[in-house]
Design an enzyme around this catalytic site. Structure first.
Site, short mmCIF file in Angstrom:
data_model
loop_
_atom_site.label_atom_id
_atom_site.label_comp_id
_atom_site.label_asym_id
_atom_site.label_seq_id
_atom_site.Cartn_x
_atom_site.Cartn_y
_atom_site.Cartn_z
N GLU A 83 59.95 14.74 34.98
CA GLU A 83 59.21 14.35 36.17
C GLU A 83 58.06 13.41 35.86
O GLU A 83 57.53 13.38 34.75
CB GLU A 83 58.66 15.60 36.88
CG GLU A 83 59.76 16.50 37.43
CD GLU A 83 59.25 17.83 37.95
OE1 GLU A 83 59.95 18.43 38.78
OE2 GLU A 83 58.17 18.28 37.52
N CYS A 328 48.50 19.10 37.90
CA CYS A 328 48.41 19.37 36.46
C CYS A 328 48.88 20.79 36.17
O CYS A 328 48.43 21.75 36.78
CB CYS A 328 46.97 19.19 36.01
SG CYS A 328 46.68 19.52 34.27
#
Length: 344
Positions: A83, A328
């Site tokens: 990704e 994150c």
């Protein structure tokens, strides 16, 4: 068939102005086929198509966040998945790219670490993320001016391919990015940090995922952390700064009751004394099965206040794309089993 994007721009086929035309089609226009390169002779296009492929990806899916961030899920030619994340801001457009399928660091709070390690990405698979995201967002590739190697993987364990990708990104006839706008994030590998410092032609920025100032806590958060002590990491960071003159950023994910005690803020300030640095405090982003919670806003502020009072340059980084699983520590939430499956 060779992936054209794996090549450094100086190694591109064709010669003279024809090579420059080819580079412009790939990195300025962002076209996905040789047939679309209409100012190249038909024979040259046919020869290129017989020797090279342009697209590193078999399939691309997107998940869009309410804040404008977009998670891109790439299926590689061998069926593995990884990704990247596109993050638009008012003053810049940033892309977070992956350097591996999965990650061997196994940070306990990170979804990518739970996947395990699949394989290294090639330079072209790294650079291809930029071109694909630009195309997906209707942008020219050079409109993506900020890049962080903070996606899946440990860049310094895929050193050669990551450095080749960085050189392509910075090359004036490729994407022409500014070295001041490219950041490499590492879990803290002293040998790799010193090696990066010696890359005189790069000059990209360094961020170290520290997450704790004491060994016991860091090894709980990063099970592989015992291989390199905090003292070794900090020594390498100081050497990096001495050689490059550049500030070092430290990433610190705030985990409730784990690494957010005020005594740990004091120890962190002691660690950073004399080093030109910046600390990013990052509220932990949730994912199913993590076993961790983010620190409270009050505790993050108290931790921040201790660091600031000790003269540490510190900020709280608000992650984008949480609702899309793009923040994150959240990458790899979509079909992780396929992402690290055996090659086709």
């Amino acid at each position: 068939m060779q992936l054209l994007l794996d090549l450094h721009p100086d190694q591109y086929p064709l010669e003279g102005f024809r090579q420059r035309q080819l580079l412009e089609w790939v990195f300025v226009q962002g076209v996905g086929t040789f047939e679309a390169m209409t100012n190249l002779p038909a024979q040259a296009r046919a020869d290129l198509a017989s020797r090279f492929r342009l697209n590193p990806f078999r399939e691309i899916e997107t998940v869009r966040s309410a804040d404008g961030s977009v998670k891109y899920l790439f299926t590689l030619q061998d069926g593995r998945q990884m990704e990247a994340v596109y993050m638009p801001y008012l003053d810049r457009k940033t892309i977070c790219v992956s350097t591996m399928v999965g990650c061997p660091a196994k940070c306990a709070f990170c979804a990518t670490g739970a996947m395990g390690f699949g394989r290294n990405l090639t330079p072209g698979e790294i650079v291809g993320q930029v071109l694909a995201v630009a195309g997906g967002e209707g942008l020219a590739p050079r409109e993506l001016r900020n890049l962080v190697f903070m996606g899946m993987g440990e860049p310094l364990l895929n050193y050669e391919n990551t450095m080749q990708a960085a050189r392509i990104l910075l090359h004036p006839q490729a994407l022409g990015m500014s070295k001041r706008r490219v950041t490499l994030s590492t879990v803290g590998l002293p040998k790799g940090i010193r090696r990066l410092a010696a890359e005189d032609d790069l000059g990209i920025k360094l961020a170290i995922s520290l997450h704790a100032p004491d060994e016991a806590t860091r090894q709980r958060i990063i099970p592989t952390g015992h291989r390199n002590s905090i003292a070794e990491i900090m020594a390498a960071a100081r050497e990096y700064q001495a050689v490059t003159g550049r500030r070092v950023t430290f990433e610190y994910s705030m985990l409730r009751g784990i690494n957010d005690h005020l005594w740990q803020a004091e120890e962190l300030a002691d660690l950073l004394r004399g080093l030109v640095s910046h600390v990013n405090l990052i509220p932990m982003n949730p994912w199913d099965g993590s076993g961790f919670e983010s620190s409270t806003e009050e505790q993050i502020q108290a931790f921040y206040d201790v660091l600031a009072a000790r003269g540490v340059d510190v900020s709280v980084r608000r992650s984008r794309g949480k609702d899309a699983g793009a923040a994150c520590g959240q990458l790899a939430l979509k079909r992780p089993a396929a992402a690290v499956g055996a090659s086709a």
